[in-house]
Design a protein around this motif. Structure first.
Motif, PDB file in Angstrom:
ATOM      1  N   UNK A 162      27.499  20.778 -21.011  1.00  0.00           N
ATOM      2  CA  UNK A 162      28.590  20.295 -20.168  1.00  0.00           C
ATOM      3  C   UNK A 162      29.641  19.632 -21.051  1.00  0.00           C
ATOM      4  N   UNK A 163      30.883  20.030 -20.882  1.00  0.00           N
ATOM      5  CA  UNK A 163      31.931  19.515 -21.745  1.00  0.00           C
ATOM      6  C   UNK A 163      32.895  18.584 -21.028  1.00  0.00           C
ATOM      7  N   UNK A 164      33.051  18.760 -19.743  1.00  0.00           N
ATOM      8  CA  UNK A 164      33.975  17.915 -19.000  1.00  0.00           C
ATOM      9  C   UNK A 164      33.560  17.935 -17.538  1.00  0.00           C
ATOM     10  N   UNK A 165      33.862  16.873 -16.842  1.00  0.00           N
ATOM     11  CA  UNK A 165      33.479  16.766 -15.446  1.00  0.00           C
ATOM     12  C   UNK A 165      34.648  16.240 -14.659  1.00  0.00           C
ATOM     13  N   UNK A 166      34.910  16.883 -13.530  1.00  0.00           N
ATOM     14  CA  UNK A 166      36.002  16.450 -12.686  1.00  0.00           C
ATOM     15  C   UNK A 166      35.485  15.936 -11.362  1.00  0.00           C
ATOM     16  N   UNK A 167      36.109  16.379 -10.295  1.00  0.00           N
ATOM     17  CA  UNK A 167      35.767  15.873  -8.971  1.00  0.00           C
ATOM     18  C   UNK A 167      34.635  16.659  -8.332  1.00  0.00           C
ATOM     19  N   UNK A 168      33.545  16.781  -9.021  1.00  0.00           N
ATOM     20  CA  UNK A 168      32.414  17.536  -8.498  1.00  0.00           C
ATOM     21  C   UNK A 168      31.480  16.606  -7.743  1.00  0.00           C
ATOM     22  N   UNK A 169      31.164  16.931  -6.483  1.00  0.00           N
ATOM     23  CA  UNK A 169      30.263  16.067  -5.708  1.00  0.00           C
ATOM     24  C   UNK A 169      28.864  16.034  -6.340  1.00  0.00           C
ATOM     25  N   UNK A 170      28.146  14.972  -6.085  1.00  0.00           N
ATOM     26  CA  UNK A 170      26.781  14.853  -6.594  1.00  0.00           C
ATOM     27  C   UNK A 170      25.857  15.925  -6.011  1.00  0.00           C
ATOM     28  N   UNK A 171      26.241  16.486  -4.885  1.00  0.00           N
ATOM     29  CA  UNK A 171      25.439  17.539  -4.244  1.00  0.00           C
ATOM     30  C   UNK A 171      25.535  18.865  -5.005  1.00  0.00           C
ATOM     31  N   UNK A 172      26.492  18.937  -5.893  1.00  0.00           N
ATOM     32  CA  UNK A 172      26.703  20.160  -6.666  1.00  0.00           C
ATOM     33  C   UNK A 172      26.162  19.959  -8.079  1.00  0.00           C
ATOM     34  N   UNK A 196      36.241  29.218  -4.632  1.00  0.00           N
ATOM     35  CA  UNK A 196      35.709  28.670  -5.870  1.00  0.00           C
ATOM     36  C   UNK A 196      35.997  29.649  -7.011  1.00  0.00           C
ATOM     37  N   UNK A 197      36.741  29.136  -7.978  1.00  0.00           N
ATOM     38  CA  UNK A 197      37.120  29.959  -9.113  1.00  0.00           C
ATOM     39  C   UNK A 197      36.322  29.572 -10.340  1.00  0.00           C
ATOM     40  N   UNK A 257      34.819  25.603 -13.762  1.00  0.00           N
ATOM     41  CA  UNK A 257      34.738  25.822 -12.316  1.00  0.00           C
ATOM     42  C   UNK A 257      35.833  25.007 -11.625  1.00  0.00           C
ATOM     43  N   UNK A 258      36.513  25.661 -10.681  1.00  0.00           N
ATOM     44  CA  UNK A 258      37.561  25.020  -9.898  1.00  0.00           C
ATOM     45  C   UNK A 258      37.310  25.280  -8.412  1.00  0.00           C
ATOM     46  N   UNK A 259      37.776  24.353  -7.600  1.00  0.00           N
ATOM     47  CA  UNK A 259      37.691  24.499  -6.150  1.00  0.00           C
ATOM     48  C   UNK A 259      39.103  24.486  -5.591  1.00  0.00           C
ATOM     49  N   UNK A 285      44.231  24.462  -7.253  1.00  0.00           N
ATOM     50  CA  UNK A 285      42.854  24.413  -7.764  1.00  0.00           C
ATOM     51  C   UNK A 285      42.533  23.044  -8.372  1.00  0.00           C
ATOM     52  N   UNK A 286      41.364  22.539  -7.997  1.00  0.00           N
ATOM     53  CA  UNK A 286      40.901  21.258  -8.515  1.00  0.00           C
ATOM     54  C   UNK A 286      39.712  21.489  -9.441  1.00  0.00           C
ATOM     55  N   UNK A 287      39.777  20.909 -10.616  1.00  0.00           N
ATOM     56  CA  UNK A 287      38.737  21.089 -11.609  1.00  0.00           C
ATOM     57  C   UNK A 287      37.432  20.423 -11.179  1.00  0.00           C
TER      58      UNK A 287
END
Lengths: 116, 113
Positions: free
Chosen positions: B54-64, B89-90, B34-36, B43-45
């Motif tokens: 879950x394999x990797x985590x980027x700049x995802x807010x805790x609300x998501x 959102x891609x 998922x990218x934003x 696009x930001x991962x």
């Protein structure tokens, strides 16, 4: 950390002329390099990638890119630009030394305008 | 050839509401990303899944939050929406092989009012 730079925000070229969109990268391991194109309000379309082998990679719609390890560059090229090539182009890199499902890091994008 | 499917294509929500975005990967692809992409941004991962983990985590807010289901489709759940969440959102999918390409869906345009 991985990073990608696209030094030009905007590239203008006349239709029929060759075009180049520049990209430089930084990774700790072997670079896996990609080019994507985005048309307005559309998704990202894959153009081409470099993993290993020949430094010159050919992709979709007549595009090609040249991998230069010493200059850490992966410039996108096309011999003769079309008006329909006008779009936003993103260079992306993945660190080939990491896990197979690692993310790609995108450059800031370069807007290409082909002038009739 | 089948591509990545995302739904809905457009979504309008009010502040503090919740939203769920869905992604259906290319058949036989086991990895989803998922990218934003904000206006005028690259696009930001956000997050990725491989074989439903879950394999990797980027700049995802805790609300998501997100998950990948047994049929490999993925959902991105967004709560307490803020104006700044308005973006494209891609979802992308790949086979999980190290050298494989990530193929992107058309995106979901989220507008938070």
């Amino acid at each position: 950390a991985q990073s990608v730079a696209q030094p030009e925000d905007q590239v203008n070229v006349a239709e029929g002329n060759p075009l180049t969109v520049k990209c430089t990268y930084s990774v700790s391991g072997n670079p896996y390099l990609f080019w994507y194109v985005q048309y307005p309000n559309r998704g990202l379309q894959f153009l081409l990638k470099y993993i290993t082998g020949d430094n010159l990679v050919k992709g979709s719609y007549g595009f090609e890119a040249e991998f230069n390890k010493s200059q850490t560059s992966f410039h996108l090229k096309k011999p003769s630009a079309l008006v329909s090539d006008s779009a936003l182009y993103f260079c992306a890199v993945r660190d080939g030394g990491k896990t197979s499902y690692d993310k790609v890091i995108f450059g800031p994008g370069t807007s290409l305008s082909v002038i009739p | 050839a089948a591509g990545v499917i995302q739904s809905p294509r457009h979504l309008i929500k009010e502040k503090r509401e919740t939203a769920t975005l869905k992604c259906y990967p290319i058949p036989r692809h086991d990895t989803v990303y998922w990218y934003q992409q904000g206006p005028g941004q690259d696009p930001q991962f956000l997050i990725s899944f491989y074989e439903k983990m879950q394999s990797d985590k980027g700049s995802i807010p805790d609300r998501f939050s997100a998950q990948q289901f047994s049929d490999y489709h993925s959902e991105l759940n967004m709560s307490s929406l803020e104006l700044g969440d308005s973006a494209l959102y891609f979802c992308a999918s790949s086979s999980g092989l190290r050298t494989d390409t990530q193929y992107f869906g058309p995106g979901t345009r989220l507008t938070v009012l």
